[in-house]
Design an enzyme around this catalytic site. Sequence first.
Site, short mmCIF file in Angstrom:
data_model
loop_
_atom_site.label_atom_id
_atom_site.label_comp_id
_atom_site.label_asym_id
_atom_site.label_seq_id
_atom_site.Cartn_x
_atom_site.Cartn_y
_atom_site.Cartn_z
N THR A 95 1.07 -1.31 0.03
CA THR A 95 -0.17 -0.01 0.12
C THR A 95 0.79 1.23 0.03
O THR A 95 2.06 1.21 0.54
CB THR A 95 -0.88 0.20 1.19
OG1 THR A 95 -0.08 -0.25 2.49
CG2 THR A 95 -1.86 -1.09 1.20
N ASP A 96 0.51 2.30 -0.60
CA ASP A 96 1.08 3.63 -0.63
C ASP A 96 1.01 4.36 0.54
O ASP A 96 0.25 4.15 1.47
CB ASP A 96 0.71 4.53 -1.99
CG ASP A 96 0.86 3.85 -3.20
OD1 ASP A 96 1.90 3.25 -3.54
OD2 ASP A 96 0.09 4.11 -4.09
N LYS A 97 1.92 5.38 0.64
CA LYS A 97 1.70 6.39 1.73
C LYS A 97 0.14 6.93 1.78
O LYS A 97 -0.27 7.37 1.00
CB LYS A 97 2.70 7.56 1.69
CG LYS A 97 2.78 8.45 2.87
CD LYS A 97 3.81 9.48 2.66
CE LYS A 97 3.87 10.44 3.73
NZ LYS A 97 4.72 11.78 3.41
N GLY A 98 -0.15 6.77 3.16
CA GLY A 98 -1.63 7.35 3.37
C GLY A 98 -2.70 6.58 3.21
O GLY A 98 -3.90 6.71 3.75
N VAL A 99 -2.45 5.31 2.68
CA VAL A 99 -3.47 4.22 2.42
C VAL A 99 -3.70 3.36 3.61
O VAL A 99 -2.54 2.89 4.21
CB VAL A 99 -3.13 3.42 1.34
CG1 VAL A 99 -4.29 2.33 0.99
CG2 VAL A 99 -3.21 4.16 -0.10
#
Length: 413
Positions: free
Chosen positions: A160-164
């Site tokens: 998952t990406d940053k913030g997810v």
Amino acid sequence: MENLMKEKDFVHYNHTDPCSHARWTARECYQFMYQRPWKPIADFYFDLLNGNLSLSGLFRPERPLFVEKRSEDDHEVVHTSEECKLNSKDRTGRWKRATFKIVLSYHGASFDGWQKQPGLNTVQGLVEKSLWAFIDDRKLKQLQEKFLPIEGCALVAGRTDKGVTALNQVCSFYTWREDVKNEEIEEAISRAAPGNIRVISVSKVSREFHPNFSAKWRRYFYIFPVSNGEEVQNNDEGTKSDIFGSCRENNEVKQQFDGEIVEGNSFSYVHDEGYDTGRTKPRSFDVSRVNQLLQQLEGKTLSYKMFARDTKASRSTGPPTECFVYHAEVEVIVPQTRVMCVELIANRFLRKMVRVLVATSIREAAAGAEDDALLKLMEATCRRATAPPAPPEGLCLFDVGYGEFSPEICLIP
């Protein structure tokens, strides 16, 4: 020359398919998406993670929510050899290795994504540091000889990406030690970042289990704020909202867009005039129209390379970009802020695919595009044909399935 280059960076894609209004440009999509009130969404996910709220609170009270029962068979579907079915006391060599399936939740806004990166606070980095006490002597010696940090190795179902946020992310860890207990792993990870990460379960599984390759489907939710307290019209044509109503109250926006620095926090909103067509730019979108667009993807194996980002050229054609969408539904739900919830279930997802799908479907719904607009975009040759990814704060990896998909698991029927 500098002005010309700046204009070229934001050239509006020359769509040929018909629509009622002129489409937003990439800059306009980006400004609109990032000027929504995202903090309440991040706070909602934080409360979900810590058990202060339930996802059922988002949906109508009369709707019974289906909770998937995780049976022991979920962990054993990967057995494919007689050798793997031997009792642990009879196993020798590489088959004696113990593999642990770890289901965990974490708050996206508190981490720099899953993948371990130097100098960043990542979920993988935290998990692997927590597993250092459970590695076997052989692994310990190898790390010491290479002067590497003493930590475990965690494989994951999907980065998952940053913030997810993730509520039921699945990862795995293996060791040749025989004295490691499930409770010890759970406690070690949970105490690493209390409140921001929580272990749901730890179980010993087959050596052949792989959290990514063994998975049959993934489910994502995207929660998008469509209003911030203003009245929203409900009618037979769908739910419409003045999408700029709450944007004017929120000046906190991202400053980086496609390598360009945006000066200041004030933006010009969508202009009344179109580009070359003279058509007016839309100021509202129909949520039911977003639903109709996304439903066209159900039950089809399609190449989503136009909806991917940061995908290597070697993986831009053929099967590596193909995904099968089992379920795509949208519903307006009314907590303190009226939001649109998108539920997507597929066998796999490309990087940033969900966020691009959400942003593009909103753009196409606002423009009044035809039902097959997303399908036509599959045939485009430039990724600028799709909208920039929606903000990561709205995205949540809800769970990962290792049994066959069943429509009963869908929260939005």
